[in-house]
Design a protein around this motif. Sequence first.
Motif, PDB file in Angstrom:
ATOM      1  N   ALA A  13     -17.793   5.797  -7.612  1.00 46.53           N
ATOM      2  CA  ALA A  13     -18.734   6.273  -6.604  1.00 46.53           C
ATOM      3  C   ALA A  13     -19.160   5.119  -5.697  1.00 46.53           C
ATOM      4  O   ALA A  13     -19.242   5.265  -4.468  1.00 46.53           O
ATOM      5  N   GLY A  14     -19.425   3.957  -6.306  1.00 42.71           N
ATOM      6  CA  GLY A  14     -19.755   2.792  -5.505  1.00 42.71           C
ATOM      7  C   GLY A  14     -18.617   2.388  -4.591  1.00 42.71           C
ATOM      8  O   GLY A  14     -18.829   2.015  -3.433  1.00 42.71           O
ATOM      9  N   GLY A  15     -17.395   2.478  -5.091  1.00 43.62           N
ATOM     10  CA  GLY A  15     -16.230   2.177  -4.271  1.00 43.62           C
ATOM     11  C   GLY A  15     -16.072   3.147  -3.119  1.00 43.62           C
ATOM     12  O   GLY A  15     -15.697   2.770  -2.009  1.00 43.62           O
ATOM     13  N   LEU A  16     -16.371   4.426  -3.381  1.00 40.54           N
ATOM     14  CA  LEU A  16     -16.313   5.432  -2.320  1.00 40.54           C
ATOM     15  C   LEU A  16     -17.282   5.072  -1.204  1.00 40.54           C
ATOM     16  O   LEU A  16     -16.942   5.144  -0.013  1.00 40.54           O
ATOM     17  N   ALA A  17     -18.507   4.668  -1.588  1.00 36.32           N
ATOM     18  CA  ALA A  17     -19.494   4.279  -0.586  1.00 36.32           C
ATOM     19  C   ALA A  17     -19.069   3.025   0.166  1.00 36.32           C
ATOM     20  O   ALA A  17     -19.198   2.951   1.398  1.00 36.32           O
ATOM     21  N   GLU A  18     -18.549   2.027  -0.543  1.00 35.13           N
ATOM     22  CA  GLU A  18     -18.090   0.807   0.133  1.00 35.13           C
ATOM     23  C   GLU A  18     -16.947   1.119   1.100  1.00 35.13           C
ATOM     24  O   GLU A  18     -16.851   0.531   2.176  1.00 35.13           O
ATOM     25  N   GLY A  19     -16.082   2.062   0.704  1.00 35.66           N
ATOM     26  CA  GLY A  19     -14.952   2.399   1.552  1.00 35.66           C
ATOM     27  C   GLY A  19     -15.343   3.116   2.829  1.00 35.66           C
ATOM     28  O   GLY A  19     -14.785   2.868   3.897  1.00 35.66           O
ATOM     29  N   ARG A  20     -16.302   4.001   2.737  1.00 34.47           N
ATOM     30  CA  ARG A  20     -16.694   4.786   3.913  1.00 34.47           C
ATOM     31  C   ARG A  20     -17.819   4.161   4.716  1.00 34.47           C
ATOM     32  O   ARG A  20     -17.880   4.329   5.945  1.00 34.47           O
ATOM     33  N   LEU A  21     -18.715   3.465   4.027  1.00 35.73           N
ATOM     34  CA  LEU A  21     -19.926   2.995   4.685  1.00 35.73           C
ATOM     35  C   LEU A  21     -20.077   1.477   4.685  1.00 35.73           C
ATOM     36  O   LEU A  21     -20.897   0.959   5.445  1.00 35.73           O
ATOM     37  N   ASP A  36      -0.984  -2.991  -3.869  1.00 36.60           N
ATOM     38  CA  ASP A  36      -0.846  -3.424  -2.480  1.00 36.60           C
ATOM     39  C   ASP A  36      -2.029  -3.008  -1.608  1.00 36.60           C
ATOM     40  O   ASP A  36      -1.853  -2.395  -0.555  1.00 36.60           O
ATOM     41  N   PRO A  37      -3.265  -3.355  -2.006  1.00 44.19           N
ATOM     42  CA  PRO A  37      -4.407  -3.011  -1.160  1.00 44.19           C
ATOM     43  C   PRO A  37      -4.485  -3.923   0.063  1.00 44.19           C
ATOM     44  O   PRO A  37      -4.057  -5.079   0.033  1.00 44.19           O
ATOM     45  N   GLY A  38      -5.051  -3.407   1.144  1.00 48.09           N
ATOM     46  CA  GLY A  38      -5.251  -4.234   2.320  1.00 48.09           C
ATOM     47  C   GLY A  38      -6.465  -5.130   2.190  1.00 48.09           C
ATOM     48  O   GLY A  38      -6.534  -6.194   2.806  1.00 48.09           O
ATOM     49  N   THR A  39      -7.425  -4.691   1.372  1.00 44.19           N
ATOM     50  CA  THR A  39      -8.674  -5.430   1.198  1.00 44.19           C
ATOM     51  C   THR A  39      -9.083  -5.403  -0.261  1.00 44.19           C
ATOM     52  O   THR A  39      -8.979  -4.365  -0.920  1.00 44.19           O
ATOM     53  N   LEU A  40      -9.549  -6.524  -0.775  1.00 42.65           N
ATOM     54  CA  LEU A  40     -10.184  -6.600  -2.084  1.00 42.65           C
ATOM     55  C   LEU A  40     -11.684  -6.784  -1.850  1.00 42.65           C
ATOM     56  O   LEU A  40     -12.100  -7.758  -1.210  1.00 42.65           O
ATOM     57  N   ILE A  41     -12.482  -5.847  -2.352  1.00 38.62           N
ATOM     58  CA  ILE A  41     -13.932  -5.910  -2.194  1.00 38.62           C
ATOM     59  C   ILE A  41     -14.531  -6.317  -3.534  1.00 38.62           C
ATOM     60  O   ILE A  41     -14.326  -5.636  -4.537  1.00 38.62           O
ATOM     61  N   ILE A  42     -15.266  -7.405  -3.552  1.00 38.27           N
ATOM     62  CA  ILE A  42     -15.818  -7.938  -4.793  1.00 38.27           C
ATOM     63  C   ILE A  42     -17.319  -7.668  -4.832  1.00 38.27           C
ATOM     64  O   ILE A  42     -18.069  -8.119  -3.955  1.00 38.27           O
ATOM     65  N   ALA A  96     -14.980  -3.137 -13.680  1.00 44.62           N
ATOM     66  CA  ALA A  96     -14.281  -1.891 -13.369  1.00 44.62           C
ATOM     67  C   ALA A  96     -13.891  -1.915 -11.903  1.00 44.62           C
ATOM     68  O   ALA A  96     -14.378  -2.748 -11.128  1.00 44.62           O
ATOM     69  N   GLY A  97     -13.005  -1.008 -11.518  1.00 41.68           N
ATOM     70  CA  GLY A  97     -12.541  -0.997 -10.145  1.00 41.68           C
ATOM     71  C   GLY A  97     -12.384   0.404  -9.603  1.00 41.68           C
ATOM     72  O   GLY A  97     -12.476   1.395 -10.335  1.00 41.68           O
ATOM     73  N   ALA A  98     -12.189   0.475  -8.302  1.00 38.04           N
ATOM     74  CA  ALA A  98     -11.958   1.751  -7.634  1.00 38.04           C
ATOM     75  C   ALA A  98     -10.898   1.536  -6.565  1.00 38.04           C
ATOM     76  O   ALA A  98     -11.037   0.648  -5.717  1.00 38.04           O
ATOM     77  N   LEU A  99      -9.856   2.341  -6.606  1.00 41.51           N
ATOM     78  CA  LEU A  99      -8.786   2.269  -5.611  1.00 41.51           C
ATOM     79  C   LEU A  99      -9.080   3.254  -4.494  1.00 41.51           C
ATOM     80  O   LEU A  99      -9.089   4.464  -4.707  1.00 41.51           O
ATOM     81  N   GLY A 100      -9.358   2.722  -3.320  1.00 39.20           N
ATOM     82  CA  GLY A 100      -9.668   3.565  -2.166  1.00 39.20           C
ATOM     83  C   GLY A 100      -8.436   3.825  -1.331  1.00 39.20           C
ATOM     84  O   GLY A 100      -7.669   2.902  -1.018  1.00 39.20           O
ATOM     85  N   ILE A 101      -8.243   5.095  -0.969  1.00 39.33           N
ATOM     86  CA  ILE A 101      -7.099   5.493  -0.152  1.00 39.33           C
ATOM     87  C   ILE A 101      -7.573   6.471   0.904  1.00 39.33           C
ATOM     88  O   ILE A 101      -8.024   7.582   0.583  1.00 39.33           O
ATOM     89  N   ASP A 102      -7.516   6.054   2.177  1.00 38.16           N
ATOM     90  CA  ASP A 102      -7.816   6.930   3.305  1.00 38.16           C
ATOM     91  C   ASP A 102      -9.122   7.704   3.145  1.00 38.16           C
ATOM     92  O   ASP A 102      -9.177   8.921   3.292  1.00 38.16           O
ATOM     93  N   ALA A 109     -18.058  -2.423   3.065  1.00 37.01           N
ATOM     94  CA  ALA A 109     -17.090  -3.484   3.345  1.00 37.01           C
ATOM     95  C   ALA A 109     -15.664  -2.987   3.532  1.00 37.01           C
ATOM     96  O   ALA A 109     -14.844  -3.686   4.129  1.00 37.01           O
ATOM     97  N   GLY A 110     -15.349  -1.795   3.025  1.00 36.59           N
ATOM     98  CA  GLY A 110     -13.999  -1.278   3.162  1.00 36.59           C
ATOM     99  C   GLY A 110     -13.815  -0.315   4.311  1.00 36.59           C
ATOM    100  O   GLY A 110     -12.735   0.258   4.493  1.00 36.59           O
ATOM    101  N   ARG A 111     -14.849  -0.140   5.100  1.00 35.66           N
ATOM    102  CA  ARG A 111     -14.792   0.840   6.186  1.00 35.66           C
ATOM    103  C   ARG A 111     -13.663   0.508   7.161  1.00 35.66           C
ATOM    104  O   ARG A 111     -13.571  -0.603   7.680  1.00 35.66           O
ATOM    105  N   GLY A 112     -12.783   1.480   7.384  1.00 32.34           N
ATOM    106  CA  GLY A 112     -11.669   1.292   8.302  1.00 32.34           C
ATOM    107  C   GLY A 112     -10.464   0.584   7.718  1.00 32.34           C
ATOM    108  O   GLY A 112      -9.458   0.398   8.407  1.00 32.34           O
TER     109      GLY A 112
END
Length: 310
Positions: free
Chosen positions: A117-125, A245-251, A144-150, A127-130
């Motif tokens: 859930a935290g990864g979803l928020a980082e992805g949309r709102l 092969d992620p484009g960004t690693l968010i720590i 733990a980790g979260a793989l964000g895709i589109d 450090a991972g936005r765009g």
Amino acid sequence: MRHVIALDVGGTAMKAALIALDGTLLYEERRATGRERGPEAVVEAVIGLAEDLSARGRSRFGTAAEAVGVAVPGIVDARRGVAVHSANLGWCDVPLGESLSRRLGGTPVAVGHDVRAGGLAEGRLGAGRGSGRFLFVSLGTGIAGALGIDGGVEAGARGCAGEIGHVVVRPGGPACGCGGRGCLEALASAAAVGRAWAAASGDPSADAADCARAVDAGDEAASAVWRTAVDALADGLVTAVTVLDPGTLIIGGGLAEAGDTLLVPLRAAVAERVTFQKLPAIVPAALGDAAGCQGAGLLARDLLATAAAV
């Protein structure tokens, strides 16, 4: 005003919010989880907080919350809304979604993993936005980790995708809470760094933040502890980069609060290890400890969007 309820349930505290459908934060609150009273009491605490938020929403906005999103630690079956296992909360096969929905008069409920859930928020709102494709890694008591895709996060076939903390980076190494040995979590989590620095410094109360401060002050023993953790983390991240092969690693997570004390050597260590792989950007998380609650709100809003599309 149309809104949803968001709940992020941690081992010691719960973060909660009322969030408008456009993402506007309308109200937020924190309460103790009450873990010391036992797992059933924690379930009641979660439901009680949701009921209070529901009442507050009706009173302030004249309408009921349209959905609930709840993020919990451990293994989660999101499709059934079941907390399969959570050592932090003492839960085993808790039908949280069904229980919440019933007590809230049939309000639909989405249940998700706290880090995803935290990864979803980082992805949309955050450090991972765009970025399109990213890996969010939380370095806290565990890893733990979260793989964000589109714009979404991959849960996996059984709800366990992203468990990078249990990649073995030192075969036969320190025991891990999962039952294995040499897992990344046992070497590079905030808890692991704290244990190592407590032993090295002779101060049983020392933690990872103390170690980071000692590193900044030039302490050689602290620097050795820190290098051990950074090297293990880099090995785990390069494995993830090779496979995903992620484009960004968010720590994110507590250890990431050390800022450049962590990120500068980590970027260098990852760069030293890649060969054919494309080096991703390695960036700090942007949302801090609000990410889980914001992600829970996104789960609720996504639930409404899916229902509307059917």
